[in-house]
Design a protein around this motif. Structure first.
Motif, PDB file in Angstrom:
ATOM      1  N   MET A   1      36.819  21.227 -37.813  1.00 55.80           N
ATOM      2  CA  MET A   1      37.653  22.331 -38.191  1.00 55.80           C
ATOM      3  C   MET A   1      36.767  23.515 -38.580  1.00 55.80           C
ATOM      4  SD  MET A   1      40.840  22.203 -40.458  1.00 55.80           S
ATOM      5  CE  MET A   1      41.240  22.565 -41.898  1.00 55.80           C
ATOM      6  N   LYS A   2      37.133  24.691 -38.123  1.00 53.03           N
ATOM      7  CA  LYS A   2      36.340  25.879 -38.392  1.00 53.03           C
ATOM      8  C   LYS A   2      36.690  26.461 -39.751  1.00 53.03           C
ATOM      9  CE  LYS A   2      35.733  27.306 -33.651  1.00 53.03           C
ATOM     10  NZ  LYS A   2      35.899  28.384 -32.685  1.00 53.03           N
ATOM     11  N   LYS A   3      35.655  26.928 -40.432  1.00 51.73           N
ATOM     12  CA  LYS A   3      35.870  27.587 -41.708  1.00 51.73           C
ATOM     13  C   LYS A   3      36.059  29.080 -41.461  1.00 51.73           C
ATOM     14  CE  LYS A   3      33.073  24.469 -44.464  1.00 51.73           C
ATOM     15  NZ  LYS A   3      31.939  24.356 -45.377  1.00 51.73           N
ATOM     16  N   THR A   4      36.949  29.668 -42.186  1.00 57.00           N
ATOM     17  CA  THR A   4      37.135  31.108 -42.056  1.00 57.00           C
ATOM     18  C   THR A   4      36.120  31.823 -42.928  1.00 57.00           C
ATOM     19  OG1 THR A   4      38.761  31.126 -43.818  1.00 57.00           O
ATOM     20  CG2 THR A   4      39.599  30.891 -41.584  1.00 57.00           C
ATOM     21  N   MET A   5      35.615  32.908 -42.405  1.00 56.44           N
ATOM     22  CA  MET A   5      34.630  33.684 -43.141  1.00 56.44           C
ATOM     23  C   MET A   5      35.324  34.864 -43.799  1.00 56.44           C
ATOM     24  SD  MET A   5      31.382  33.740 -40.559  1.00 56.44           S
ATOM     25  CE  MET A   5      30.578  34.940 -41.549  1.00 56.44           C
ATOM     26  N   THR A   6      34.958  35.109 -45.030  1.00 58.16           N
ATOM     27  CA  THR A   6      35.489  36.287 -45.708  1.00 58.16           C
ATOM     28  C   THR A   6      34.387  37.327 -45.791  1.00 58.16           C
ATOM     29  OG1 THR A   6      34.901  35.390 -47.857  1.00 58.16           O
ATOM     30  CG2 THR A   6      37.124  34.941 -47.059  1.00 58.16           C
ATOM     31  N   ILE A   7      34.742  38.554 -45.528  1.00 62.26           N
ATOM     32  CA  ILE A   7      33.799  39.655 -45.567  1.00 62.26           C
ATOM     33  C   ILE A   7      34.157  40.528 -46.761  1.00 62.26           C
ATOM     34  CG2 ILE A   7      32.944  41.668 -44.330  1.00 62.26           C
ATOM     35  CD1 ILE A   7      33.694  40.234 -41.747  1.00 62.26           C
ATOM     36  N   PRO A   8      33.180  40.838 -47.610  1.00 64.53           N
ATOM     37  CA  PRO A   8      33.475  41.713 -48.735  1.00 64.53           C
ATOM     38  C   PRO A   8      33.971  43.067 -48.227  1.00 64.53           C
ATOM     39  CG  PRO A   8      31.215  40.894 -48.852  1.00 64.53           C
ATOM     40  CD  PRO A   8      31.805  40.408 -47.586  1.00 64.53           C
ATOM     41  N   GLU A   9      35.000  43.573 -48.854  1.00 69.71           N
ATOM     42  CA  GLU A   9      35.622  44.798 -48.375  1.00 69.71           C
ATOM     43  C   GLU A   9      34.858  46.051 -48.776  1.00 69.71           C
ATOM     44  OE1 GLU A   9      39.716  45.156 -48.496  1.00 69.71           O
ATOM     45  OE2 GLU A   9      40.088  43.051 -48.127  1.00 69.71           O
ATOM     46  N   GLU A  10      34.121  45.998 -49.866  1.00 70.77           N
ATOM     47  CA  GLU A  10      33.423  47.185 -50.334  1.00 70.77           C
ATOM     48  C   GLU A  10      31.925  47.058 -50.109  1.00 70.77           C
ATOM     49  OE1 GLU A  10      34.415  48.565 -54.176  1.00 70.77           O
ATOM     50  OE2 GLU A  10      36.517  48.085 -53.950  1.00 70.77           O
ATOM     51  N   LEU A  11      31.507  47.226 -48.878  1.00 69.51           N
ATOM     52  CA  LEU A  11      30.091  47.244 -48.561  1.00 69.51           C
ATOM     53  C   LEU A  11      29.594  48.682 -48.649  1.00 69.51           C
ATOM     54  CD1 LEU A  11      29.920  44.890 -45.459  1.00 69.51           C
ATOM     55  CD2 LEU A  11      29.144  44.411 -47.757  1.00 69.51           C
ATOM     56  N   PRO A  12      28.400  48.873 -49.182  1.00 68.01           N
ATOM     57  CA  PRO A  12      27.879  50.246 -49.224  1.00 68.01           C
ATOM     58  C   PRO A  12      27.614  50.730 -47.803  1.00 68.01           C
ATOM     59  CG  PRO A  12      26.210  48.675 -49.925  1.00 68.01           C
ATOM     60  CD  PRO A  12      27.485  47.915 -49.753  1.00 68.01           C
ATOM     61  N   PRO A  13      27.861  52.006 -47.536  1.00 71.41           N
ATOM     62  CA  PRO A  13      27.626  52.504 -46.179  1.00 71.41           C
ATOM     63  C   PRO A  13      26.140  52.459 -45.848  1.00 71.41           C
ATOM     64  CG  PRO A  13      28.106  54.310 -47.663  1.00 71.41           C
ATOM     65  CD  PRO A  13      28.338  53.046 -48.426  1.00 71.41           C
ATOM     66  N   LYS A  14      25.838  51.980 -44.661  1.00 68.53           N
ATOM     67  CA  LYS A  14      24.460  51.870 -44.233  1.00 68.53           C
ATOM     68  C   LYS A  14      24.017  53.184 -43.605  1.00 68.53           C
ATOM     69  CE  LYS A  14      21.344  49.044 -41.576  1.00 68.53           C
ATOM     70  NZ  LYS A  14      21.177  47.888 -40.723  1.00 68.53           N
ATOM     71  N   LYS A  15      22.858  53.657 -44.031  1.00 65.45           N
ATOM     72  CA  LYS A  15      22.325  54.893 -43.474  1.00 65.45           C
ATOM     73  C   LYS A  15      21.675  54.567 -42.140  1.00 65.45           C
ATOM     74  CE  LYS A  15      21.401  57.177 -47.805  1.00 65.45           C
ATOM     75  NZ  LYS A  15      20.394  57.826 -48.639  1.00 65.45           N
ATOM     76  N   THR A  16      22.181  55.127 -41.089  1.00 71.46           N
ATOM     77  CA  THR A  16      21.593  54.928 -39.785  1.00 71.46           C
ATOM     78  C   THR A  16      21.085  56.248 -39.245  1.00 71.46           C
ATOM     79  OG1 THR A  16      23.714  55.223 -38.700  1.00 71.46           O
ATOM     80  CG2 THR A  16      23.088  52.974 -39.253  1.00 71.46           C
ATOM     81  N   PHE A  17      20.016  56.200 -38.548  1.00 71.73           N
ATOM     82  CA  PHE A  17      19.472  57.386 -37.928  1.00 71.73           C
ATOM     83  C   PHE A  17      18.750  56.978 -36.655  1.00 71.73           C
ATOM     84  CE2 PHE A  17      16.435  55.829 -40.999  1.00 71.73           C
ATOM     85  CZ  PHE A  17      15.237  55.853 -40.323  1.00 71.73           C
ATOM     86  N   ARG A  18      18.573  57.932 -35.777  1.00 73.12           N
ATOM     87  CA  ARG A  18      17.902  57.661 -34.521  1.00 73.12           C
ATOM     88  C   ARG A  18      16.407  57.584 -34.757  1.00 73.12           C
ATOM     89  NH1 ARG A  18      20.343  60.811 -29.545  1.00 73.12           N
ATOM     90  NH2 ARG A  18      18.376  59.997 -28.789  1.00 73.12           N
ATOM     91  N   ALA A  19      15.784  56.609 -34.148  1.00 76.32           N
ATOM     92  CA  ALA A  19      14.358  56.406 -34.353  1.00 76.32           C
ATOM     93  C   ALA A  19      13.509  57.415 -33.584  1.00 76.32           C
ATOM     94  CB  ALA A  19      13.975  54.995 -33.928  1.00 76.32           C
ATOM     95  N   ASP A  20      14.089  58.086 -32.602  1.00 70.84           N
ATOM     96  CA  ASP A  20      13.307  59.036 -31.822  1.00 70.84           C
ATOM     97  C   ASP A  20      13.383  60.463 -32.362  1.00 70.84           C
ATOM     98  OD1 ASP A  20      15.974  59.280 -31.152  1.00 70.84           O
ATOM     99  OD2 ASP A  20      15.583  59.775 -29.069  1.00 70.84           O
ATOM    100  N   ARG A  21      14.179  60.698 -33.392  1.00 65.27           N
ATOM    101  CA  ARG A  21      14.300  62.023 -34.008  1.00 65.27           C
ATOM    102  C   ARG A  21      14.017  61.922 -35.500  1.00 65.27           C
ATOM    103  NH1 ARG A  21      19.933  64.042 -31.375  1.00 65.27           N
ATOM    104  NH2 ARG A  21      19.198  64.074 -29.228  1.00 65.27           N
ATOM    105  N   PRO A  22      13.252  62.871 -36.022  1.00 52.76           N
ATOM    106  CA  PRO A  22      13.012  62.839 -37.478  1.00 52.76           C
ATOM    107  C   PRO A  22      14.293  63.145 -38.241  1.00 52.76           C
ATOM    108  CG  PRO A  22      11.890  64.707 -36.458  1.00 52.76           C
ATOM    109  CD  PRO A  22      12.539  63.933 -35.364  1.00 52.76           C
TER     110      PRO A  22
END
Length: 75
Positions: A1-22
């Motif tokens: 039987m598969k277990k259901t995964m719970t994901i926390p609803e309030e994750l801090p936003p991850k800062k993403t940026f392009r590696a080819d641009r400063p």
């Protein structure tokens, strides 16, 4: 039987940026010439850089200031 995964609803936003641009704001650790982690303050970027340098002394780590567009070698 598969277990259901719970994901926390309030994750801090991850800062993403392009590696080819400063990034346009903040401070970034540059490891061997590649942009890695972005920080809001120079102290946080320097602490992260020094932690990496302590673990891996052979790396060349710089701090990039996006406002002045300068790089400072972390020794």
């Amino acid at each position: 039987m598969k277990k259901t995964m719970t994901i926390p609803e309030e994750l801090p936003p991850k800062k993403t940026f392009r590696a080819d641009r400063p990034p346009t704001k903040g401070f970034v650790t540059v490891v061997d010439g590649h942009f890695k982690s972005e920080f809001d303050t120079v102290d946080a970027a320097e602490a992260a850089g020094r932690e990496l340098k302590a673990k891996y002394p052979m790396l060349q780590i710089e701090l990039y200031d996006s406002e002045h567009r300068t790089r400072t070698l972390l020794s």
